[in-house]
Design an enzyme around this catalytic site. Sequence first.
Site: not given
Length: 558
Positions: A143, A292
């Site tokens: 990211v 998740d």
Amino acid sequence: MTTNSSVSPNRIGAIFRLLRIVRVASKYGLSRFLKLGPGRFLTPVYWLLSLGGNKSGNEGVRIRLALEELGPVFVKFGQALSTRPDLLPDNIATELTALQDAVPPFDGAVAKKIVEASLGKPVTELFKQFDLKPFASASVAQVHLAKLANGTEVIVKVLRPDILPVIERDLRLLYTLAFFVNKYWDQGPRLRPVEVVKEYDNTIHNELDMRMEAANAALMKRNFKNSDLVYVPEVYWDFTEQDVLVMERIHGTPIRDIDTLKTKGIDMRKLAHDGVTIFFTQAFRDGFFHADMHPGNIFVGDNGQYRAVDFGIMGTLTDEDKRYLARNFIGFFNRDYRAVADAHIQAGWVPSHTRAEDFEAAIRTVCEPIFAKPISEISFGKFLLQLFQTAHRFEMPIQPQLALLQKTLLNIEGLGRQLYPQLDLWETAKPFLERWMDEQIGFAAFREKVRTEMPNWAQTLPELPTNFHGFLDDVRELRKYSAKQQLSLTSLNRQLERQERSRRRVWASSLVFITAAATLGLLFTGLLSPPAEYRDWWVYCAVGAMFASYVMILGKPR
């Protein structure tokens, strides 16, 4: 000069990769998992490669460390296995949930080139600002922080370069290992290793397409539009392709930072119960849940609102799954073990010949020790796991989507009790599930079902004349066929009488159907307003008449 070799470079690479796996497994004292069938002939290799290895400590910990050393694909596989605690011993399943796929970042300049190649423009045209230094790094992607032309802060998630060949190589090896485990280990068929690898194969390939994650985030955002409970970041589709995902940047306190949350005055009890509400809302209202939900993927705003990130792994539930789970939870809440047993049998997940009394007794054996604990120590996730293990003894097949949900529930429970140790899941879950069941089987559900089916009925009504003409054509064909076969006059008349009775039945039933449908339409539009105490009776009668006449219309003449 050419060299003939029966071993291709790919095969040589696979052999070296396999030797590395043997080395790592031996290093952590896991050779017993490799000594299967033909593998037992490699015992001397195990001993040689395991010199200096670490064979002490919990076996689950050693498996986790081995997977982390083998690299990102194996870490992801371990994470996928952690969603299947129905297949693994408790100590191993628990350790696999702690796997972290943080890996060293790749060069930001490479990420910049990937973004430009994918989106077809220079980064300077796409973004007002693009930070070459990675903000976070994982096994599949990393990211970067950026700003759009209008100043909006975003994150740019970039797929790792050349990740696909690595994944394909290791997947082939995993399939090979799964084949040997299935063939040469007595527990292999029960664990279904090839199916597990195939399930992981699908998951990892989905994660390789950033558009899939973007679509998951967009759907969850629609599901929680204007919600005070959870905020889902905006996806910027104009900047999203297969290997690049651009989303709104989320600001907030990591939910694991409990001291900071308390300092900011966040109500920890409410935060814990909100987490439970979010989970049950996703599972039972939407049938689509974030699978998740570990602390690294959750932030908290200063107003106490959850803020979720990373939508690569999502779970889905069918209406049948939701009813099954709700009936089990409510039966568990009320200690009605017969209801739990009946839920399994009626869902068809245990054989119909199963004696409900035997299954009920087995479930009681599992559940009663749970109720001996204080409410704050009761785990519904562990209840589900024990329930699945009990059902397996009664030939219930593995349900992967329920195992994924059970793993997510364990995460939510653990997180909730870290935030607020006195968390009482009953306080939130039981009223939610009872309300949901009422909506599914009460009058509100019946009315919604009628409203949903009205378009189908509206489509069927215009087809009735055509169907009737087709019916008359069948009568004519029957007459021709009867004449051709020289049936006796008595037999032919009998056939025609039956057809005439059927024709009258169709006409009469069609009239009843149309009248009942019109009545129902007037009731729902408010043009027909009987006294309130009789309104439900009118609706039931109209629907009953429509159903009965529809059955009569579809009935075949005898």
